[in-house]
Design an enzyme around this catalytic site. Structure first.
Site, PDB file in Angstrom:
ATOM      1  N   GLU A   1      34.161  37.801  44.414  1.00 61.52           N
ATOM      2  CA  GLU A   1      33.812  38.763  45.458  1.00 61.52           C
ATOM      3  C   GLU A   1      33.045  38.098  46.601  1.00 61.52           C
ATOM      4  OE1 GLU A   1      33.220  39.183  42.235  1.00 61.52           O
ATOM      5  OE2 GLU A   1      34.714  40.724  41.740  1.00 61.52           O
TER       6      GLU A   1
ATOM      7  N   PRO B   1      46.033  35.483  44.300  1.00 61.96           N
ATOM      8  CA  PRO B   1      47.090  34.493  44.527  1.00 61.96           C
ATOM      9  C   PRO B   1      47.286  34.113  45.985  1.00 61.96           C
ATOM     10  CG  PRO B   1      48.085  36.642  44.385  1.00 61.96           C
ATOM     11  CD  PRO B   1      46.581  36.860  44.233  1.00 61.96           C
TER      12      PRO B   1
ATOM     13  N   GLU C   1      45.338  32.514  48.127  1.00 61.91           N
ATOM     14  CA  GLU C   1      44.875  31.196  48.579  1.00 61.91           C
ATOM     15  C   GLU C   1      45.980  30.149  48.456  1.00 61.91           C
ATOM     16  OE1 GLU C   1      41.167  30.431  46.618  1.00 61.91           O
ATOM     17  OE2 GLU C   1      40.051  31.643  48.059  1.00 61.91           O
TER      18      GLU C   1
END
Length: 419
Positions: A59, A335, A337
């Site tokens: 986060e 996913p 990145e």
């Protein structure tokens, strides 16, 4: 009634929580650092702050573009970032240095939260994703503090869980000034469990606005050249959990039978597991190099990414990326990145935490699903042997990211308009 019972139980558990904090701190002193913050004795600030709460590393990383954008929009804006974990706090400090303030989040007892609010005096509370702490939200709302749930996501599993404590959750959702949902499905679930229609918007996920800078590209390219010494296929297994490492290592051993030059980059989700994963690799008979020791992966089968804050860069040196937390019932991790690098994405079957994003990648022809170590090995073998297919999947992944950018600006505009 249920809220009072929740607060009573939390107060009752607090001595044991503090004892556990002390115990964990024996091996990881940073875990019990700033324990005063956790009881509400945060530093006092000269002026009210924008309080950005991100529970852990994931986060915190998701919040980083938002904080950067807020600071760019209003450079003198005082921002306080809080986290529940030491790794989340360390990541925030690494990202922003002296540009923002830091504290650990108070434990969610009425006394701790009141003390925290007295000292910090937030002008707004920004909560990342789905951190619904009853006392944090209720006591902030009672003081007239706007509360924004940003990048909000709610899986069907979580929605069903919240419905079991409906009398606790509905009042909390009514206290939220704005729910910026990632997708229509998330918005519908928030409305179903009690959010007010006028406070819910669909903004998209700010995770699509991930930035790959030229400096980061250069760093990834230089690392790959310096580590490998020769061209060889590289795949990364990122954010792994207990129960996945064994499957990943078994898949890599099977892959080495057909591609003996292949390199696995494995990155555990939690830093306290770095040494355990290193021991697991060595016990499997695979040669190991560790990032934290500056060791070269040339001639090694496995490279352990045992540093903090480098995962985005490590994705950039890979040909294929397995986003872990998905081979077990953990619900998967972000996913986007690897997709932003144009790296083909592989995933296990358990992705309920990011189901909308994974569906978008799949619809865009950018995702390879596997079930276990056997199917993972087969998928790796097939894709390593097919460079054109890899390039197609990577291009599709990047296209999905580019098509969905813009949520960050919508969220920043929404916060500024409501503060």
């Amino acid at each position: 009634m249920l809220h009072s019972l929740y607060s009573f139980c939390f107060r009752l558990a607090l001595p044991f929580v503090m004892l556990r904090l002390w115990w964990l701190g024996r091996k990881a002193p940073q875990t019990r650092a700033n324990w005063q913050d956790r009881l509400g004795f945060a530093p006092r600030f000269p002026e009210p702050v924008i309080w950005v709460h991100a529970v852990s590393v994931g986060e915190t990383i998701a919040a980083a573009p938002l904080v950067k954008a807020l600071l760019a929009r209003q450079p003198d804006l005082p921002v306080l970032m809080t986290a529940m974990t030491a790794t989340g706090s360390e990541r925030a400090r690494a990202l922003f240095g002296e540009r923002v303030h830091y504290a650990f989040s108070p434990y969610d007892t009425p006394g701790a939260v009141r003390r925290f609010l007295d000292r910090v005096r937030p002008r707004a509370l920004v909560i990342m994703e789905t951190e619904l702490w009853p006392n944090m939200i209720r006591l902030s709302e009672q003081r007239g503090i706007p509360i924004f749930l940003i990048n909000a996501r709610l899986s069907e599993r979580s929605a069903l869980g919240y419905e079991r404590v409906d009398s606790l959750v509905r009042p909390l959702l009514r206290d939220l000034s704005w729910v910026a949902a990632q997708a229509e499905e998330d918005a519908r679930r928030f409305l179903r469990i009690g959010a007010q229609p006028e406070s819910v918007s669909v903004t998209g996920s700010i995770k699509f606005d991930v930035e790959i800078t030229s400096a980061l590209r250069t760093q990834a390219q230089d690392l790959r050249r310096s580590l490998l010494g020769e061209e060889r296929p590289v795949w990364i297994a990122a954010s792994t959990h207990i129960g996945e490492d064994e499957q990943i290592l078994a898949a890599h051993q099977a892959l080495l039978a057909t591609h003996p030059e292949a390199l696995l980059v494995i990155v555990p989700r939690h830093p306290e597991r770095f040494d355990a994963v290193a021991e697991l690799v060595q016990a499997s008979g695979l040669s190991l190099a560790r990032r934290s020791r500056g060791e070269s992966a040339n001639g090694c089968a496995v490279y352990l990414g045992d540093t903090m804050g480098e995962l985005l860069m490590l994705y950039g040196m890979a040909d294929l990326a397995l986003v872990a937390g998905s081979l077990i019932e953990r619900g998967g991790h972000n996913p986007l990145e690897p997709a932003a690098w144009g790296v083909p994405v592989l995933t296990g079957p358990h992705v309920f935490n990011f189901e909308t994003i994974y569906s978008q990648l799949e619809a865009g022809g950018a995702l390879t699903r596997v079930e276990d170590s056997t199917s993972l090995a087969l998928a790796l073998e097939r894709l390593i042997a097919a460079p054109e297919r890899r390039r197609e999947l990577g291009a599709n992944a990047l296209a999905v990211v580019e098509a969905n950018r813009g949520a960050l600006n919508r969220v920043v505009e929404g916060i500024v308009a409501r503060v």
